[in-house]
Design a protein around this motif. Structure first.
Motif, PDB file in Angstrom:
ATOM      1  N   SER A 145     -17.213 -86.767  10.684  1.00 45.88           N
ATOM      2  CA  SER A 145     -16.419 -87.961   9.904  1.00 45.88           C
ATOM      3  C   SER A 145     -15.748 -87.470   8.870  1.00 45.88           C
ATOM      4  CB  SER A 145     -17.772 -88.750   9.475  1.00 45.88           C
ATOM      5  OG  SER A 145     -17.215 -89.461   8.560  1.00 45.88           O
ATOM      6  N   LYS A 146     -14.650 -88.040   8.359  1.00 47.99           N
ATOM      7  CA  LYS A 146     -13.790 -87.436   7.555  1.00 47.99           C
ATOM      8  C   LYS A 146     -14.333 -87.143   6.101  1.00 47.99           C
ATOM      9  CE  LYS A 146     -11.267 -91.589   7.063  1.00 47.99           C
ATOM     10  NZ  LYS A 146     -10.002 -92.318   7.506  1.00 47.99           N
ATOM     11  N   TYR A 147     -15.081 -88.066   5.615  1.00 47.40           N
ATOM     12  CA  TYR A 147     -15.552 -88.092   4.379  1.00 47.40           C
ATOM     13  C   TYR A 147     -16.647 -86.826   4.017  1.00 47.40           C
ATOM     14  CZ  TYR A 147     -13.083 -92.204   3.235  1.00 47.40           C
ATOM     15  OH  TYR A 147     -12.045 -93.154   2.919  1.00 47.40           O
ATOM     16  N   PRO A 148     -17.475 -86.856   4.971  1.00 46.24           N
ATOM     17  CA  PRO A 148     -18.679 -85.752   4.678  1.00 46.24           C
ATOM     18  C   PRO A 148     -17.848 -84.261   5.055  1.00 46.24           C
ATOM     19  CG  PRO A 148     -19.404 -87.223   6.089  1.00 46.24           C
ATOM     20  CD  PRO A 148     -18.273 -87.840   5.979  1.00 46.24           C
ATOM     21  N   PHE A 149     -16.781 -84.287   5.913  1.00 48.76           N
ATOM     22  CA  PHE A 149     -16.130 -83.206   6.049  1.00 48.76           C
ATOM     23  C   PHE A 149     -15.395 -82.836   4.797  1.00 48.76           C
ATOM     24  CE2 PHE A 149     -12.359 -80.545   7.675  1.00 48.76           C
ATOM     25  CZ  PHE A 149     -13.335 -79.684   8.488  1.00 48.76           C
ATOM     26  N   LEU A 150     -14.668 -83.649   4.136  1.00 48.98           N
ATOM     27  CA  LEU A 150     -13.981 -83.406   2.969  1.00 48.98           C
ATOM     28  C   LEU A 150     -14.837 -82.785   1.859  1.00 48.98           C
ATOM     29  CD1 LEU A 150     -11.227 -86.195   2.608  1.00 48.98           C
ATOM     30  CD2 LEU A 150     -10.825 -83.593   3.200  1.00 48.98           C
ATOM     31  N   GLY A 151     -15.969 -83.500   1.796  1.00 46.33           N
ATOM     32  CA  GLY A 151     -17.122 -82.995   0.823  1.00 46.33           C
ATOM     33  C   GLY A 151     -17.765 -81.772   1.094  1.00 46.33           C
ATOM     34  N   ALA A 152     -17.695 -81.428   2.141  1.00 48.36           N
ATOM     35  CA  ALA A 152     -18.208 -79.870   2.500  1.00 48.36           C
ATOM     36  C   ALA A 152     -17.327 -78.939   2.269  1.00 48.36           C
ATOM     37  CB  ALA A 152     -18.682 -80.009   4.193  1.00 48.36           C
ATOM     38  N   LEU A 153     -15.994 -79.100   2.482  1.00 47.79           N
ATOM     39  CA  LEU A 153     -14.919 -78.113   2.164  1.00 47.79           C
ATOM     40  C   LEU A 153     -14.968 -78.012   0.555  1.00 47.79           C
ATOM     41  CD1 LEU A 153     -11.887 -78.859   4.442  1.00 47.79           C
ATOM     42  CD2 LEU A 153     -13.579 -77.284   4.827  1.00 47.79           C
ATOM     43  N   ARG A 154     -14.998 -79.273  -0.232  1.00 50.72           N
ATOM     44  CA  ARG A 154     -14.879 -78.949  -1.505  1.00 50.72           C
ATOM     45  C   ARG A 154     -16.192 -78.370  -2.133  1.00 50.72           C
ATOM     46  NH1 ARG A 154     -13.852 -84.686  -4.838  1.00 50.72           N
ATOM     47  NH2 ARG A 154     -11.658 -84.967  -4.066  1.00 50.72           N
ATOM     48  N   SER A 155     -17.175 -78.398  -1.421  1.00 55.20           N
ATOM     49  CA  SER A 155     -18.423 -77.718  -1.856  1.00 55.20           C
ATOM     50  C   SER A 155     -18.447 -76.256  -1.810  1.00 55.20           C
ATOM     51  CB  SER A 155     -19.800 -78.550  -1.197  1.00 55.20           C
ATOM     52  OG  SER A 155     -20.859 -77.617  -1.377  1.00 55.20           O
ATOM     53  N   ALA A 156     -18.032 -75.926  -0.337  1.00 56.91           N
ATOM     54  CA  ALA A 156     -17.696 -74.465   0.000  1.00 56.91           C
ATOM     55  C   ALA A 156     -17.049 -73.588  -1.081  1.00 56.91           C
ATOM     56  CB  ALA A 156     -17.363 -74.274   1.428  1.00 56.91           C
ATOM     57  N   ALA A 157     -15.772 -74.551  -1.387  1.00 58.57           N
ATOM     58  CA  ALA A 157     -14.936 -73.601  -2.211  1.00 58.57           C
ATOM     59  C   ALA A 157     -15.762 -73.684  -3.749  1.00 58.57           C
ATOM     60  CB  ALA A 157     -13.545 -74.425  -2.401  1.00 58.57           C
ATOM     61  N   GLN A 158     -16.267 -74.734  -3.812  1.00 53.72           N
ATOM     62  CA  GLN A 158     -16.944 -74.697  -5.346  1.00 53.72           C
ATOM     63  C   GLN A 158     -17.937 -73.750  -5.422  1.00 53.72           C
ATOM     64  OE1 GLN A 158     -18.116 -78.694  -6.599  1.00 53.72           O
ATOM     65  NE2 GLN A 158     -19.706 -77.830  -7.754  1.00 53.72           N
ATOM     66  N   MET A 159     -18.820 -73.639  -4.628  1.00 49.10           N
ATOM     67  CA  MET A 159     -20.031 -72.663  -4.685  1.00 49.10           C
ATOM     68  C   MET A 159     -19.477 -71.276  -4.388  1.00 49.10           C
ATOM     69  SD  MET A 159     -22.796 -74.840  -2.374  1.00 49.10           S
ATOM     70  CE  MET A 159     -24.250 -74.769  -3.255  1.00 49.10           C
ATOM     71  N   VAL A 160     -18.765 -70.891  -3.777  1.00 47.78           N
ATOM     72  CA  VAL A 160     -18.240 -69.470  -3.643  1.00 47.78           C
ATOM     73  C   VAL A 160     -17.529 -69.034  -4.728  1.00 47.78           C
ATOM     74  CG1 VAL A 160     -16.775 -68.061  -2.378  1.00 47.78           C
ATOM     75  CG2 VAL A 160     -18.298 -69.676  -1.140  1.00 47.78           C
ATOM     76  N   SER A 161     -16.732 -69.951  -5.683  1.00 46.43           N
ATOM     77  CA  SER A 161     -16.173 -69.579  -6.765  1.00 46.43           C
ATOM     78  C   SER A 161     -17.183 -69.425  -7.911  1.00 46.43           C
ATOM     79  CB  SER A 161     -14.972 -70.900  -7.365  1.00 46.43           C
ATOM     80  OG  SER A 161     -14.426 -71.344  -6.131  1.00 46.43           O
ATOM     81  N   TYR A 162     -18.096 -70.159  -7.945  1.00 48.16           N
ATOM     82  CA  TYR A 162     -18.981 -70.134  -9.221  1.00 48.16           C
ATOM     83  C   TYR A 162     -19.885 -68.823  -9.062  1.00 48.16           C
ATOM     84  CZ  TYR A 162     -16.965 -73.736 -11.928  1.00 48.16           C
ATOM     85  OH  TYR A 162     -15.944 -74.398 -12.630  1.00 48.16           O
ATOM     86  N   GLU A 163     -20.353 -68.541  -7.722  1.00 49.45           N
ATOM     87  CA  GLU A 163     -21.095 -67.486  -7.586  1.00 49.45           C
ATOM     88  C   GLU A 163     -20.810 -66.287  -8.115  1.00 49.45           C
ATOM     89  OE1 GLU A 163     -21.935 -66.914  -3.168  1.00 49.45           O
ATOM     90  OE2 GLU A 163     -23.363 -68.585  -3.890  1.00 49.45           O
ATOM     91  N   VAL A 164     -19.395 -66.087  -8.338  1.00 46.58           N
ATOM     92  CA  VAL A 164     -18.712 -64.739  -8.488  1.00 46.58           C
ATOM     93  C   VAL A 164     -19.120 -64.570  -9.999  1.00 46.58           C
ATOM     94  CG1 VAL A 164     -16.443 -63.398  -8.617  1.00 46.58           C
ATOM     95  CG2 VAL A 164     -16.987 -64.955  -6.785  1.00 46.58           C
ATOM     96  N   SER A 165     -18.653 -65.585 -10.608  1.00 47.41           N
ATOM     97  CA  SER A 165     -19.284 -65.219 -12.335  1.00 47.41           C
ATOM     98  C   SER A 165     -20.663 -65.275 -12.390  1.00 47.41           C
ATOM     99  CB  SER A 165     -18.378 -66.330 -13.097  1.00 47.41           C
ATOM    100  OG  SER A 165     -18.962 -67.687 -12.691  1.00 47.41           O
ATOM    101  N   MET A 166     -21.420 -66.020 -11.793  1.00 46.51           N
ATOM    102  CA  MET A 166     -22.977 -65.713 -11.773  1.00 46.51           C
ATOM    103  C   MET A 166     -23.427 -64.377 -11.494  1.00 46.51           C
ATOM    104  SD  MET A 166     -24.670 -69.040 -10.243  1.00 46.51           S
ATOM    105  CE  MET A 166     -26.193 -68.578 -10.187  1.00 46.51           C
ATOM    106  N   GLY A 167     -22.761 -63.845 -10.612  1.00 41.99           N
ATOM    107  CA  GLY A 167     -23.012 -62.520 -10.136  1.00 41.99           C
ATOM    108  C   GLY A 167     -22.866 -61.568 -11.406  1.00 41.99           C
ATOM    109  N   PHE A 168     -21.575 -61.723 -12.009  1.00 40.68           N
ATOM    110  CA  PHE A 168     -21.390 -60.852 -13.075  1.00 40.68           C
ATOM    111  C   PHE A 168     -22.185 -61.213 -14.388  1.00 40.68           C
ATOM    112  CE2 PHE A 168     -17.051 -60.296 -11.346  1.00 40.68           C
ATOM    113  CZ  PHE A 168     -16.933 -58.815 -11.120  1.00 40.68           C
ATOM    114  N   VAL A 169     -22.825 -62.335 -14.639  1.00 42.66           N
ATOM    115  CA  VAL A 169     -23.819 -62.596 -15.363  1.00 42.66           C
ATOM    116  C   VAL A 169     -24.955 -61.920 -15.184  1.00 42.66           C
ATOM    117  CG1 VAL A 169     -25.093 -64.269 -16.798  1.00 42.66           C
ATOM    118  CG2 VAL A 169     -22.719 -64.888 -16.013  1.00 42.66           C
ATOM    119  N   ILE A 170     -25.400 -62.032 -13.991  1.00 44.13           N
ATOM    120  CA  ILE A 170     -26.679 -61.266 -13.532  1.00 44.13           C
ATOM    121  C   ILE A 170     -26.469 -59.700 -13.850  1.00 44.13           C
ATOM    122  CG2 ILE A 170     -28.128 -60.591 -11.673  1.00 44.13           C
ATOM    123  CD1 ILE A 170     -27.625 -63.553 -10.672  1.00 44.13           C
ATOM    124  N   ILE A 171     -25.417 -59.274 -13.716  1.00 41.34           N
ATOM    125  CA  ILE A 171     -25.261 -57.529 -13.871  1.00 41.34           C
ATOM    126  C   ILE A 171     -25.250 -57.287 -15.443  1.00 41.34           C
ATOM    127  CG2 ILE A 171     -23.540 -55.829 -13.724  1.00 41.34           C
ATOM    128  CD1 ILE A 171     -22.559 -57.009 -11.187  1.00 41.34           C
TER     129      ILE A 171
END
Lengths: 347, 204
Positions: A145-171
């Motif tokens: 269905s289109k809205y869930p799909f758009l939501g999922a794409l947004r979420s994937a991009a968002q979570m991958v982006s913020y994980e990178v800086s989280m990793g550096f903070v942990i380091i």
């Protein structure tokens, strides 16, 4: 008299198994209780900030409201849309919920109070939180269905982006600790200065970056674009009803508590009392730990009641152009500082 | 030890089975999901061998980042199975030929495999017991001393690949309104509004 191999099987495998299951229940049962009452706390806190009353009808002060909600969701019909791919559709909420629970295996609740005291505890937590995106993507794709799909794409991009800086903070934190074990991270914050020796003060910019990244990682306001009502109806869980919906809901709140626990361990001294003197160090560690988690969670709710939602390009800009350079710089700066002043741990 | 053995066979069987499913599943999204299952079970195998750091890194890097991007791309493909079947016989000879060449090359590589004389010496150096030195420390000690140049070189290769990907996709589009946050924040009241005294009955 029992055969020796039966005895070995019992002492070697069955008995530890029983003990581990009992420990798991001792962690998950209170956790689910807190998850239920976090939803109540959220509604009450936001209501107070809006000068409303919040839930106050079911039970005294509305305290039975979470139970009423759960019962309502349980008795509804589970609807799988005709165009959905049913196995993945039903697997997604389960995955979200399971991932929110298994992270707790390595969380130290007090000195020595931990189910699995593994050496790579913080990496384990980081891995679990990075898997959380799959629940969302699978739900969005399987709904067909289109809205869930758009939501999922947004979420994937968002979570991958913020994980990178989280990793550096942990380091950065790991550089100051010299170990990946969560208990060691807490013990490294123990010192003569009480709460001013915890990492939130020396690593204040990283603490802020980490907190904002946890907001983005758990899809909370102001980063709740995956479920932005005004443009995506309800985002990735639009097609879910009844118990699968409840699992998403519980998973999201359990994840919030898990992220708050991670913040507490990394920056707020875990189970340590605010000052190590008489009235404070009588209070047992797990209570300090829970109290600090509650403070972080309150800020989560406070943010939700205060800030409007980010626009999508601003969200990406913040993640990649602000947090990533800042946290990368801070890793280098911390490493340089530790070497220059000969403060490197474990040497 | 029986339980460890059973767990090993469980993980190994699931890894192999899901790897087979990756190439035999009809739906590409199912393929990627099976690939993720294979990664997770491989991580389980690493844990059984005591390589907990590698296991976690496998999950963080491959499952948490690489496979997400795979899934991202594959989900948006518009795959028509009937259309894909049509060309199957046409492409079978060339595909088979490439497979055969790869197989021959692999056999040649493995046939010419000579154990380096140093390898025996390296293997016979006693490894510190795991309760004295952790995974991370042991890896760091060889990675940042003996293999430092290789390590840096692999980092450089990745950097070059990243720069290349950015250069390939970078384009400046005309007519796009970009937001300059610093310009917005540094805007003064005097720049934005103008106060005029409007005399009565004359307009601005």
């Amino acid at each position: 008299m029992a055969e020796p191999w039966v005895l070995e099987l019992w002492e070697g495998y069955a008995l530890p198994g029983v003990i581990i299951v009992a420990q798991i229940l001792a962690i998950t049962a209170p956790l689910l209780f807190f998850v239920a009452y976090l939803t109540y706390a959220e509604r009450k806190v936001i209501a107070a900030m809006h000068l409303r009353k919040g839930p106050n009808v079911v039970g005294p002060f509305g305290l039975l409201q979470p139970i009423a909600d759960a019962v309502k969701l349980l008795f509804k019909e589970t609807i799988v849309p005709a165009g959905a791919s049913p196995v993945i559709f039903l697997m997604a909420p389960m995955l979200t919920f399971i991932l929110a629970l298994i992270g707790w295996a390595v969380i130290p609740f007090g000195a020595g109070l931990v189910l699995a005291d593994i050496n790579v505890g913080i990496l384990y937590l980081f891995a679990i939180s990075s898997l959380g995106v799959y629940g969302v993507i699978m739900a969005g794709w399987a709904s067909n269905s289109k809205y869930p799909f758009l939501g999922a794409l947004r979420s994937a991009a968002q979570m991958v982006s913020y994980e990178v800086s989280m990793g550096f903070v942990i380091i950065t934190v790991l550089l100051c600790v010299g170990s990946l074990n969560l208990s060691d991270i807490v013990l490294a914050q123990q010192g003569d200065y009480g709460m001013f020796g915890w990492f939130w003060l020396p690593l204040l910019p990283m603490f802020i970056v980490f907190f904002i990244s946890t907001l983005a990682e758990t899809n909370r306001t102001p980063f709740d674009l995956p479920e932005g009502e005004s443009e995506l109806v309800a985002g990735f869980f639009l097609e879910y009803s009844s118990f699968p919906f409840a699992l998403f809901f519980l998973g999201e709140y359990a994840n919030m508590i898990l992220m708050s626990a991670m913040t507490t361990i990394l920056f707020l001294g875990g189970w340590l009392p605010i000052v190590d003197i008489a009235p404070f160090n009588w209070i047992p560690g797990p209570i300090w730990f829970a109290g600090k988690i509650a403070v972080v969670l309150f800020v989560f709710l406070w943010v939700r009641a205060t800030f409007p939602r980010y626009r999508y390009d601003q969200l990406m800009r913040l993640g990649w152009k602000v947090f990533l350079p800042l946290s990368l710089f801070w890793v280098v700066a911390t490493a340089g500082f530790l070497i220059a002043f000969d403060l490197v741990p474990n040497t | 030890m029986i339980v460890q053995g059973l767990v090993f066979y469980l993980f190994a069987a699931i890894t192999v089975a899901s790897a087979v499913m990756v190439i035999s599943a009809r739906n590409p999204v199912h393929s990627v999901l099976f690939l993720i299952l294979a990664f997770c079970n491989a991580a389980g195998l690493f844990v059984l061998m005591g390589a907990e750091f590698l296991a976690m890194i496998l999950v963080v890097v491959y499952v948490g980042a690489v496979a997400v991007l795979f899934l991202f791309v594959v989900m948006m493909l518009d795959v028509d199975l009937v259309e894909m079947r049509q060309g199957f016989l046409q492409y079978l000879p060339i595909g088979g030929l490439i497979g055969l060449i790869l197989l021959v090359e692999l056999i040649m590589v493995f046939g010419a495999w000579i154990t380096s004389p140093e390898a025996g010496a390296v293997a016979s150096v006693p490894i510190l017991p795991p309760d004295q030195v952790s995974n991370v420390e042991a890896l760091g000690r060889v990675l940042y001393t003996k293999y430092i140049y290789l390590f840096q070189a692999s980092g450089l290769i990745l950097l070059v690949a990243m720069v290349g990907a950015i250069v390939l996709t970078l384009r400046r589009r005309e007519g796009v309104h970009r937001q300059s946050i610093s310009a917005q924040v540094s805007l003064k009241r005097e720049d934005a509004i103008e106060i005029k005294k409007v005399p009565s009955r004359s307009g601005v």
